[in-house]
Design a protein around this motif. Structure first.
Motif, short mmCIF file in Angstrom:
data_model
loop_
_atom_site.label_atom_id
_atom_site.label_comp_id
_atom_site.label_asym_id
_atom_site.label_seq_id
_atom_site.Cartn_x
_atom_site.Cartn_y
_atom_site.Cartn_z
N LEU A 178 0.84 -1.18 0.00
CA LEU A 178 0.00 0.00 0.00
C LEU A 178 0.88 1.24 0.00
CD1 LEU A 178 -2.82 1.29 0.29
CD2 LEU A 178 -2.55 1.07 2.77
N ASP A 179 0.82 2.01 -1.08
CA ASP A 179 1.63 3.23 -1.18
C ASP A 179 3.10 2.99 -0.89
OD1 ASP A 179 -0.64 4.54 -1.84
OD2 ASP A 179 -0.84 5.66 0.02
N GLY A 180 3.61 1.85 -1.35
CA GLY A 180 5.03 1.57 -1.20
C GLY A 180 5.42 0.87 0.08
N TRP A 181 4.45 0.40 0.87
CA TRP A 181 4.75 -0.24 2.16
C TRP A 181 4.15 -1.64 2.22
CZ3 TRP A 181 7.61 2.33 5.92
CH2 TRP A 181 7.87 3.68 5.67
N PRO A 182 4.84 -2.58 2.89
CA PRO A 182 4.28 -3.92 3.09
C PRO A 182 3.19 -3.88 4.15
CG PRO A 182 6.38 -3.75 4.23
CD PRO A 182 6.20 -2.46 3.48
N ILE A 183 2.02 -4.38 3.82
CA ILE A 183 0.84 -4.27 4.67
C ILE A 183 0.14 -5.62 4.77
CG2 ILE A 183 -1.43 -3.18 4.91
CD1 ILE A 183 0.88 -1.27 5.40
N ALA A 184 -0.39 -5.92 5.95
CA ALA A 184 -1.25 -7.09 6.14
C ALA A 184 -2.65 -6.61 6.44
CB ALA A 184 -0.73 -7.95 7.28
N ILE A 203 3.91 -4.14 8.61
CA ILE A 203 4.56 -5.42 8.87
C ILE A 203 6.01 -5.22 9.32
CG2 ILE A 203 5.42 -7.49 7.71
CD1 ILE A 203 2.93 -7.43 5.97
N HIS A 204 6.44 -6.06 10.28
CA HIS A 204 7.82 -6.03 10.78
C HIS A 204 8.77 -6.73 9.81
CE1 HIS A 204 6.31 -4.74 14.73
NE2 HIS A 204 7.56 -4.48 15.05
N HIS A 231 16.01 -11.44 11.01
CA HIS A 231 14.86 -12.10 10.38
C HIS A 231 13.58 -11.43 10.85
CE1 HIS A 231 12.76 -15.41 8.40
NE2 HIS A 231 11.97 -15.47 9.46
N ALA A 232 12.66 -11.20 9.93
CA ALA A 232 11.46 -10.42 10.23
C ALA A 232 10.71 -10.97 11.45
CB ALA A 232 10.54 -10.42 9.01
N PRO A 233 10.62 -10.21 12.56
CA PRO A 233 9.92 -10.68 13.76
C PRO A 233 8.42 -10.42 13.67
CG PRO A 233 10.93 -8.57 14.22
CD PRO A 233 11.28 -8.91 12.78
N ARG A 234 7.76 -11.16 12.80
CA ARG A 234 6.36 -10.89 12.49
C ARG A 234 5.43 -11.11 13.68
NH1 ARG A 234 4.60 -11.52 7.41
NH2 ARG A 234 2.63 -10.77 8.32
N ALA A 319 10.43 -20.48 -7.15
CA ALA A 319 9.84 -20.87 -5.87
C ALA A 319 8.31 -20.88 -5.93
CB ALA A 319 10.30 -19.93 -4.77
N GLY A 320 7.74 -20.06 -6.81
CA GLY A 320 6.29 -20.00 -6.91
C GLY A 320 5.65 -19.10 -5.88
N GLY A 321 6.45 -18.34 -5.15
CA GLY A 321 5.92 -17.43 -4.15
C GLY A 321 7.06 -16.81 -3.37
N ALA A 322 6.74 -15.81 -2.57
CA ALA A 322 7.75 -15.15 -1.75
C ALA A 322 7.13 -14.60 -0.49
CB ALA A 322 8.42 -14.01 -2.53
N ASP A 323 7.87 -14.63 0.59
CA ASP A 323 7.45 -13.94 1.80
C ASP A 323 7.37 -12.45 1.51
OD1 ASP A 323 8.37 -12.42 4.43
OD2 ASP A 323 7.45 -14.31 5.05
N ILE A 324 6.37 -11.79 2.09
CA ILE A 324 6.18 -10.37 1.86
C ILE A 324 7.45 -9.58 2.16
CG2 ILE A 324 5.19 -10.11 4.17
CD1 ILE A 324 4.15 -8.02 1.12
N CYS A 325 8.20 -10.01 3.19
CA CYS A 325 9.42 -9.29 3.56
C CYS A 325 10.59 -9.59 2.62
CB CYS A 325 9.81 -9.61 5.00
SG CYS A 325 8.68 -8.90 6.22
N ASN A 326 10.42 -10.55 1.73
CA ASN A 326 11.46 -10.84 0.74
C ASN A 326 11.20 -10.11 -0.57
OD1 ASN A 326 13.92 -12.13 0.16
ND2 ASN A 326 12.87 -13.74 -0.99
#
Length: 335
Positions: A178-184, A203-204, A231-234, A319-326
């Protein structure tokens, strides 16, 4: 041993074609994520206002070299109470002369008043700082419009949240940008006609900046800040306020000596790294213009797909996908 030839000042496409020819292929391999970013047109980049930046100048390193860290503050509707406090603290030059007090390996670097626990020595806070409730860790200022037979459209205060490919996530129903930021988002809500009202939160990820706090219901003022260096402390999502991200100079934080006390705190004041100043970007005369790759752009869509499905020469299987933080949002000095 095979020799690798580099082509000075060549375009990514030309370099790929050359590599393909050397490998006996007739077509160039797909571009790597970094090459997609490098080829993105100027129109796909969004300027970051200096007023949305926080500039931290640390004491020089052992060789006398300056150490500057540049932080971009989160835009509305996220964490604006804490960010308002941070603007007041920076305007009052409150952090000047304080220090980095905690460096925990694979976790966070934290700064503020090293004497905060000692009321006799603690630095007084500016008057008028807001107190935020825990409910402000998320926002419900986001609606989801669901056209029949089409992908959902995410809107809220003229924001648009864009999904990417396979966005499975262990900590949220859905994640995106959202507007350049990772959001859940998706932690509850209600359906009103074709509109689903839900809540969302930042998101952390690595480099994100958050607000240190005591035990609940304390939510922190913004005087104590930390940045993620591991590592992202989600698990911290929706439990602590996030207020921004480091866009330049994170190496000056991530390379600091680790603290030896529990949670990475330093055992003595002498181990701490001093803070010369923290200012809003609008107060810093020599600050360059920064810009991020718009998450609404076609270039970002290609970049995110390439991060999730590496098809360039080094990789064997996507991989067919990626973690949001990656999928870090590219930020650069304006060109």
């Amino acid at each position: 041993m095979a020799a690798l030839s580099l082509i000075p000042n060549s375009s990514p496409a030309l370099a790929q074609a050359s590599a393909a020819q050397a490998a006996g292929r007739t077509k160039p391999s797909p571009l790597a994520p970094s090459e997609i970013v490098a080829a993105a047109p100027k129109a796909d980049w969004t300027a970051i206002p200096a007023s949305d930046l926080l500039v931290m100048d640390l004491a020089p390193d052992a060789k006398g070299r300056p150490r500057r860290v540049v932080i971009q503050l989160l835009p509305p509707p996220f964490s604006q109470g804490w960010i308002g406090n941070i603007r007041k603290l920076a305007g009052a030059h409150w952090w000047d002369g304080l220090s980095i007090n905690r460096v925990q390996d694979n976790y966070v670097v934290q700064w503020g008043d090293g004497n905060a626990e000692d009321k006799a020595k603690a630095k007084p806070l500016p008057e008028g700082l807001a107190v935020m409730p825990e409910s402000e860790y998320t926002t419900d200022d986001l609606t989801v419009v669901v056209p029949f037979g089409k992908e959902p459209i995410f809107e809220g205060r003229k924001h648009a949240l864009r999904n990417f490919g396979n966005n499975r996530d262990a900590y949220a129903a859905t994640v995106g940008f959202l507007d350049g930021w990772p959001i859940a988002y998706g932690g509850g809500g209600r359906l009103v006609g074709s509109t689903f009202e839900t809540n969302a939160w930042p998101i952390h990820c690595y480099g994100m900046v958050g607000v240190g706090r005591d035990l609940p219901p304390n939510t922190g003022t913004g005087a104590e800040l930390y940045v993620v260096i591991g590592h992202a402390p989600r698990h911290l999502d929706r439990n602590i306020a996030l207020v921004g991200r480091v866009i330049e100079g994170i190496e000056h934080l991530s390379s600091l000596p680790r603290g030896t006390l529990p949670l990475g705190f330093y055992a003595s004041p002498e181990e701490r790294t001093g803070i010369q100043s923290i200012r809003l970007g609008s107060e810093v005369a020599d600050l360059p213009l920064y810009e991020y790759l718009s998450t609404e752009s076609e270039s970002f869509a290609k970049y995110a797909d390439a991060r999730a499905n590496r098809r360039d020469d080094f990789f064997i299987r996507p991989a067919g996908g990626a973690d949001i933080c990656n999928i870090p949002v590219p930020v650069r000095r304006a060109q």
